[in-house]
Design an enzyme around this catalytic site. Structure first.
Site, mmCIF file in Angstrom:
data_model
loop_
_atom_site.group_PDB
_atom_site.id
_atom_site.type_symbol
_atom_site.label_atom_id
_atom_site.label_comp_id
_atom_site.label_asym_id
_atom_site.label_seq_id
_atom_site.Cartn_x
_atom_site.Cartn_y
_atom_site.Cartn_z
ATOM 1 N N ARG A 46 0.592 -1.283 -0.258
ATOM 2 C CA ARG A 46 -0.114 -0.334 0.306
ATOM 3 C C ARG A 46 1.338 1.345 0.069
ATOM 4 N NH1 ARG A 46 -2.960 -3.533 3.363
ATOM 5 N NH2 ARG A 46 -2.214 -2.159 5.359
ATOM 6 N N LYS A 136 -12.210 13.671 5.476
ATOM 7 C CA LYS A 136 -13.438 13.477 4.847
ATOM 8 C C LYS A 136 -14.520 12.813 5.308
ATOM 9 C CE LYS A 136 -13.945 9.705 2.056
ATOM 10 N NZ LYS A 136 -13.213 8.909 1.376
ATOM 11 N N GLU A 178 -19.753 14.639 2.856
ATOM 12 C CA GLU A 178 -20.112 13.762 1.594
ATOM 13 C C GLU A 178 -21.124 12.697 1.645
ATOM 14 O OE1 GLU A 178 -16.793 10.801 0.543
ATOM 15 O OE2 GLU A 178 -17.736 10.190 -1.106
ATOM 16 N N LYS A 220 -18.900 16.903 -1.272
ATOM 17 C CA LYS A 220 -18.641 16.553 -2.075
ATOM 18 C C LYS A 220 -19.482 14.933 -2.619
ATOM 19 C CE LYS A 220 -15.489 12.462 -2.229
ATOM 20 N NZ LYS A 220 -13.685 12.369 -2.572
HETATM 21 P P1 13P Z 1 -14.832 6.909 -5.779
HETATM 22 O O1 13P Z 1 -14.337 8.371 -6.924
HETATM 23 O O2 13P Z 1 -14.693 6.095 -6.396
HETATM 24 O O3 13P Z 1 -16.560 7.188 -5.595
HETATM 25 O O4 13P Z 1 -14.313 7.450 -4.601
HETATM 26 C C1 13P Z 1 -14.117 8.846 -4.121
HETATM 27 C C2 13P Z 1 -14.249 8.693 -2.465
HETATM 28 O O5 13P Z 1 -13.621 9.253 -1.675
HETATM 29 C C3 13P Z 1 -15.767 7.802 -1.817
HETATM 30 O O6 13P Z 1 -15.188 8.332 -0.901
#
Ligand code: 13P
Length: 342
Positions: A46, A136, A178, A220
């Site tokens: 990773r 986030k 998000e 987001k």
């Molecule tokens: P994706 O663009 O693969 O949907 O992932 C964005 C993300 O940060 C999901 O939490």
């Protein structure tokens, strides 16, 4: 933290022609993605993979910020510097995923609420110390068997997002809020629109109730799309129009930017949708950008497959997708640009 600092960071993250790389997959998620390309998931693989992304030559021209996972914010590059510093040196803003994942919501079969508020104030202080300037938290809103999400699910997730965002601003960290309406299922684009609009209304109401300042945050969201298994797939223009209409009706003009997630769309389609949104007639009070994981990483990961010999080629694929999405931010993505791998 003065509001001006939060606002400046939020604005820098959605600077014109740039976007955010989400590289914050949890161990479980990255494990699945690595398994799909035949790579064992260990601390070291990773680290190598993410180092490859972060050291891509020229990437800072298109990437404003990177969302890290807890493990990665503590890791170092081969040369010895923390990966956070490798990003910051290039002018890329380090961020951190702080939620603890979506868990089954009692009383709402098939739906989830995101956990992770316990001890969050202390964790944010540590992450800031480690160099994070934004964070986030992902809430997951499903359409179980095509039904609209329950009020309970929307309210529980909106409340958690608002508590998270308020704690972030208190800590001097820009919250990325998000709420993701999933594209899983056979629902139509109209159902996705209804679920997205209801969710965003509830989220901004909760953010207001918790005193979150819109100038110092980013949203987001998902794009408004047909469900992945819906027999009728809405076209690019329809998706762009529905998404921008939904944002206009729900997102305050004071929010500096909307950075879409890709959500499992094909990478080129995610770019085309963003491009079309940025080509629609205004007014548009916020920047419309990207914060993709899969749509930026799918191509480079499939090339890399754990082999150091393929790092250069994988980095070129990552740079290419980033360049295409940066162009989409200006409505300048074209088939010629797509074909022109540098
Ligand atoms: P994706 O663009 O693969 O949907 O992932 C964005 C993300 O940060 C999901 O939490």
């Amino acid at each position: 933290m003065p509001m001006t600092t939060l606002e400046a960071t939020a604005r820098a993250l959605v600077a014109p022609g740039k976007g955010i790389l989400a590289a914050d997959e949890s161990r479980g998620t990255i494990g699945k993605r690595f398994a799909a390309v035949g790579v064992a998931s260990t601390d070291e693989t990773r680290r190598q993979y993410r180092q490859m992304l972060f050291t891509t030559p020229g990437i800072a021209e298109f990437i404003s910020g990177v969302i890290l996972f807890d493990e990665t914010i503590r890791q170092r590059a081969d040369e010895g510097a923390p990966l956070v510093e490798v990003l910051a040196r290039q002018g890329i803003i380090p961020g951190i995923k702080v939620d603890a994942g979506a868990k089954a919501l009692a009383g709402a079969p098939g739906e989830t609420v995101t956990e992770g508020l316990d001890g969050l104030r202390e964790r944010l202080a540590e992450y800031r110390e480690l160099g994070a300037r934004f964070a986030k938290w992902r809430a997951v809103i499903a359409l179980p068997e095509g039904r609209l999400p329950s009020r309970l699910c929307i309210e529980a997730n909106a409340h958690a997002l608002a508590r998270y965002a308020a704690l972030c601003q208190e800590a001097g960290i820009v919250p990325i809020v998000e709420p993701e309406v999933l594209m899983d299922g056979d629902h139509t684009i109209e159902r996705c629109y209804e679920a997205s609009e209801a969710t965003l209304h509830a989220v901004f109401h909760a953010l207001f109730e918790h005193g979150v300042r819109p100038e110092g945050m980013l949203l987001k969201p998902n794009m408004v799309l047909s469900g992945a298994a819906c027999p009728h797939q809405a076209g690019v223009r329809e998706v762009a129009e529905a998404t921008v209409r939904c944002m206009r009706r729900t997102v305050p003009a004071a929010v500096p930017g909307i950075a879409f997630l890709s959500g499992g769309q094909r990478d080129e389609l995610a770019t085309a949708h963003l491009n079309e949104m940025n080509r629609l007639p205004g007014p548009r009070p916020w920047e419309l950008g990207f914060s993709y994981a899969r749509a930026l990483q799918g191509a480079p990961m499939a090339i890399w497959r754990g082999d150091p010999v393929r790092i250069g080629e994988a980095q070129r694929a990552f740079l290419h997708r980033s360049r295409c999405n940066a162009a989409a931010r200006r409505g300048e993505y074209t088939p010629e640009l797509e074909r022109s791998v540098a």
